[in-house]
Design a protein around this motif. Structure first.
Motif, PDB file in Angstrom:
ATOM      1  N   ALA A 113      -6.503  -2.334   9.232  1.00  0.00           N
ATOM      2  CA  ALA A 113      -5.275  -2.614   8.495  1.00  0.00           C
ATOM      3  C   ALA A 113      -4.861  -1.419   7.643  1.00  0.00           C
ATOM      4  CB  ALA A 113      -5.468  -3.853   7.617  1.00  0.00           C
ATOM      5  N   VAL A 114      -5.827  -0.829   6.954  1.00  0.00           N
ATOM      6  CA  VAL A 114      -5.508   0.319   6.094  1.00  0.00           C
ATOM      7  C   VAL A 114      -5.102   1.526   6.942  1.00  0.00           C
ATOM      8  CG1 VAL A 114      -6.475   1.946   4.427  1.00  0.00           C
ATOM      9  CG2 VAL A 114      -6.978  -0.483   4.222  1.00  0.00           C
ATOM     10  N   GLU A 115      -5.849   1.806   8.001  1.00  0.00           N
ATOM     11  CA  GLU A 115      -5.539   2.963   8.853  1.00  0.00           C
ATOM     12  C   GLU A 115      -4.164   2.821   9.507  1.00  0.00           C
ATOM     13  OE1 GLU A 115      -8.660   3.363  11.712  1.00  0.00           O
ATOM     14  OE2 GLU A 115      -9.988   4.387  10.317  1.00  0.00           O
ATOM     15  N   ASP A 116      -3.859   1.638  10.027  1.00  0.00           N
ATOM     16  CA  ASP A 116      -2.586   1.455  10.718  1.00  0.00           C
ATOM     17  C   ASP A 116      -1.395   1.633   9.792  1.00  0.00           C
ATOM     18  OD1 ASP A 116      -3.947   1.009  13.032  1.00  0.00           O
ATOM     19  OD2 ASP A 116      -3.626  -1.159  13.077  1.00  0.00           O
ATOM     20  N   HIS A 117      -1.552   1.249   8.531  1.00  0.00           N
ATOM     21  CA  HIS A 117      -0.429   1.365   7.601  1.00  0.00           C
ATOM     22  C   HIS A 117      -0.301   2.744   6.977  1.00  0.00           C
ATOM     23  CE1 HIS A 117       0.836  -2.725   7.927  1.00  0.00           C
ATOM     24  NE2 HIS A 117      -0.349  -3.182   7.574  1.00  0.00           N
ATOM     25  N   LEU A 118      -1.403   3.473   6.839  1.00  0.00           N
ATOM     26  CA  LEU A 118      -1.350   4.740   6.109  1.00  0.00           C
ATOM     27  C   LEU A 118      -1.377   5.981   6.996  1.00  0.00           C
ATOM     28  CD1 LEU A 118      -3.676   4.013   3.059  1.00  0.00           C
ATOM     29  CD2 LEU A 118      -1.206   3.751   3.256  1.00  0.00           C
ATOM     30  N   VAL A 119      -1.832   5.873   8.235  1.00  0.00           N
ATOM     31  CA  VAL A 119      -1.969   7.053   9.087  1.00  0.00           C
ATOM     32  C   VAL A 119      -1.166   6.847  10.368  1.00  0.00           C
ATOM     33  CG1 VAL A 119      -3.600   8.560  10.268  1.00  0.00           C
ATOM     34  CG2 VAL A 119      -4.290   7.395   8.197  1.00  0.00           C
ATOM     35  N   PRO A 120      -0.143   7.676  10.603  1.00  0.00           N
ATOM     36  CA  PRO A 120       0.644   7.501  11.833  1.00  0.00           C
ATOM     37  C   PRO A 120      -0.119   7.866  13.102  1.00  0.00           C
ATOM     38  CG  PRO A 120       1.467   9.363  10.559  1.00  0.00           C
ATOM     39  CD  PRO A 120       0.403   8.710   9.741  1.00  0.00           C
ATOM     40  N   LEU A 144       0.836  -1.211   0.000  1.00  0.00           N
ATOM     41  CA  LEU A 144       0.000   0.000   0.000  1.00  0.00           C
ATOM     42  C   LEU A 144       0.868   1.257   0.000  1.00  0.00           C
ATOM     43  CD1 LEU A 144      -3.037  -0.334   2.441  1.00  0.00           C
ATOM     44  CD2 LEU A 144      -3.083   0.307   0.055  1.00  0.00           C
ATOM     45  N   ARG A 145       1.863   1.269   0.858  1.00  0.00           N
ATOM     46  CA  ARG A 145       2.742   2.450   0.940  1.00  0.00           C
ATOM     47  C   ARG A 145       3.563   2.618  -0.333  1.00  0.00           C
ATOM     48  NH1 ARG A 145       2.955   0.739   6.447  1.00  0.00           N
ATOM     49  NH2 ARG A 145       4.735  -0.601   5.969  1.00  0.00           N
ATOM     50  N   LEU A 146       4.059   1.505  -0.916  1.00  0.00           N
ATOM     51  CA  LEU A 146       4.842   1.595  -2.147  1.00  0.00           C
ATOM     52  C   LEU A 146       4.012   2.131  -3.311  1.00  0.00           C
ATOM     53  CD1 LEU A 146       7.011  -1.637  -2.059  1.00  0.00           C
ATOM     54  CD2 LEU A 146       7.800   0.722  -1.971  1.00  0.00           C
ATOM     55  N   ARG A 147       2.735   1.822  -3.333  1.00  0.00           N
ATOM     56  CA  ARG A 147       1.858   2.317  -4.402  1.00  0.00           C
ATOM     57  C   ARG A 147       1.423   3.763  -4.174  1.00  0.00           C
ATOM     58  NH1 ARG A 147      -1.390  -2.188  -7.283  1.00  0.00           N
ATOM     59  NH2 ARG A 147      -0.090  -3.981  -6.888  1.00  0.00           N
ATOM     60  N   GLY A 148       1.811   4.338  -3.035  1.00  0.00           N
ATOM     61  CA  GLY A 148       1.527   5.747  -2.789  1.00  0.00           C
ATOM     62  C   GLY A 148       0.136   6.030  -2.284  1.00  0.00           C
ATOM     63  N   ALA A 149      -0.462   5.102  -1.589  1.00  0.00           N
ATOM     64  CA  ALA A 149      -1.815   5.303  -1.073  1.00  0.00           C
ATOM     65  C   ALA A 149      -1.811   6.358   0.028  1.00  0.00           C
ATOM     66  CB  ALA A 149      -2.373   3.990  -0.527  1.00  0.00           C
ATOM     67  N   LYS A 150      -2.817   7.193   0.019  1.00  0.00           N
ATOM     68  CA  LYS A 150      -3.019   8.221   1.048  1.00  0.00           C
ATOM     69  C   LYS A 150      -4.445   8.100   1.548  1.00  0.00           C
ATOM     70  CE  LYS A 150       0.885  10.531   0.180  1.00  0.00           C
ATOM     71  NZ  LYS A 150       2.003   9.833   0.720  1.00  0.00           N
ATOM     72  N   LEU A 151      -4.632   8.274   2.855  1.00  0.00           N
ATOM     73  CA  LEU A 151      -5.960   8.165   3.434  1.00  0.00           C
ATOM     74  C   LEU A 151      -6.435   9.553   3.855  1.00  0.00           C
ATOM     75  CD1 LEU A 151      -7.969   5.891   4.053  1.00  0.00           C
ATOM     76  CD2 LEU A 151      -7.112   5.889   6.373  1.00  0.00           C
ATOM     77  N   PRO A 152      -7.533  10.052   3.288  1.00  0.00           N
ATOM     78  CA  PRO A 152      -8.048  11.359   3.701  1.00  0.00           C
ATOM     79  C   PRO A 152      -8.668  11.282   5.097  1.00  0.00           C
ATOM     80  CG  PRO A 152      -9.421  10.415   1.975  1.00  0.00           C
ATOM     81  CD  PRO A 152      -8.290   9.478   2.199  1.00  0.00           C
ATOM     82  N   LEU A 153      -8.906  12.439   5.702  1.00  0.00           N
ATOM     83  CA  LEU A 153      -9.478  12.491   7.051  1.00  0.00           C
ATOM     84  C   LEU A 153     -10.906  11.972   7.064  1.00  0.00           C
ATOM     85  CD1 LEU A 153      -8.241  16.009   8.155  1.00  0.00           C
ATOM     86  CD2 LEU A 153      -7.168  13.809   8.530  1.00  0.00           C
ATOM     87  N   ASN A 154     -11.620  12.206   6.002  1.00  0.00           N
ATOM     88  CA  ASN A 154     -12.999  11.745   5.843  1.00  0.00           C
ATOM     89  C   ASN A 154     -12.979  10.840   4.611  1.00  0.00           C
ATOM     90  OD1 ASN A 154     -15.724  11.405   5.534  1.00  0.00           O
ATOM     91  ND2 ASN A 154     -16.189  13.560   5.234  1.00  0.00           N
TER      92      ASN A 154
END
Length: 187
Positions: A149-156, A101-111
């Protein structure tokens, strides 16, 4: 009534009409606080809070409105201490999922709104696959574990997220679609 040397027992004796000694009561003192930094004033704290909120909103504005990743989603497993030095297969899959996910450049918006598309089993006949394509997936994995899983990997810092929804679908190809949620009313 229990016997004691504190102020309460002296008051109880007074109420009962017994003689009370006038010797001062020795109270235990708290240990002194050591090397604790002084707290900022309320105004300084509020100013810092506003500036950090503005910084997070600026970072959120840079996140694309729609992101699509052709990959299979992996739920967060229940981990133990042993998984640090001898990870199980499910933990290795989970960590590899986060790295991809991180290598592909995924970003998670606040909403956010996340769609998880899962492949249909090869054992299904083609007629069932045609019927189930795009239908909601009501089986495992659990949606909350997928989001974790997505939140833990994309949002510190998870506390910056304020709204998130998920949807699970059957699909011909596995993929994850992350979109910004609609703007709520702000007072």
């Amino acid at each position: 009534m229990k016997k004691g040397f504190g102020q309460r027992s002296a008051w109880e004796k007074h109420l009962q009409g017994q003689a009370v000694s006038t010797a001062p009561v020795m109270l235990r003192s708290r240990p002194a606080r050591r090397n604790q930094p002084t707290r900022p004033s309320k105004n300084a704290y509020l100013a810092q809070l506003v500036s950090s909120a503005n910084a997070v909103l600026q970072l959120d504005a840079a996140v694309p409105d729609r992101q699509e990743f052709p990959m299979l989603a992996v739920p967060k497993p229940r981990m133990s201490v042993r998984d640090k030095f001898a990870p199980r297969a499910c933990v290795r899959r989970y960590r590899a999922f986060g790295d991809e996910l991180r290598l592909r450049g995924a970003k998670l918006p606040l909403n956010y709104r996340i769609e998880f598309h899962f492949p249909m089993p090869n054992s299904w006949p083609e007629s069932i696959k045609v019927q189930m394509d795009g239908k909601p997936k009501m089986t495992r994995p659990d949606g909350s574990n997928l989001i974790k899983a997505v939140e833990d990997h994309l949002v510190p810092k998870d506390e910056t997220l304020f709204k998130g929804t998920f949807e699970k679908y059957w699909s011909r190809t596995p993929r994850i679609v992350i979109t910004k949620g609609e703007k709520g009313s702000q007072s």
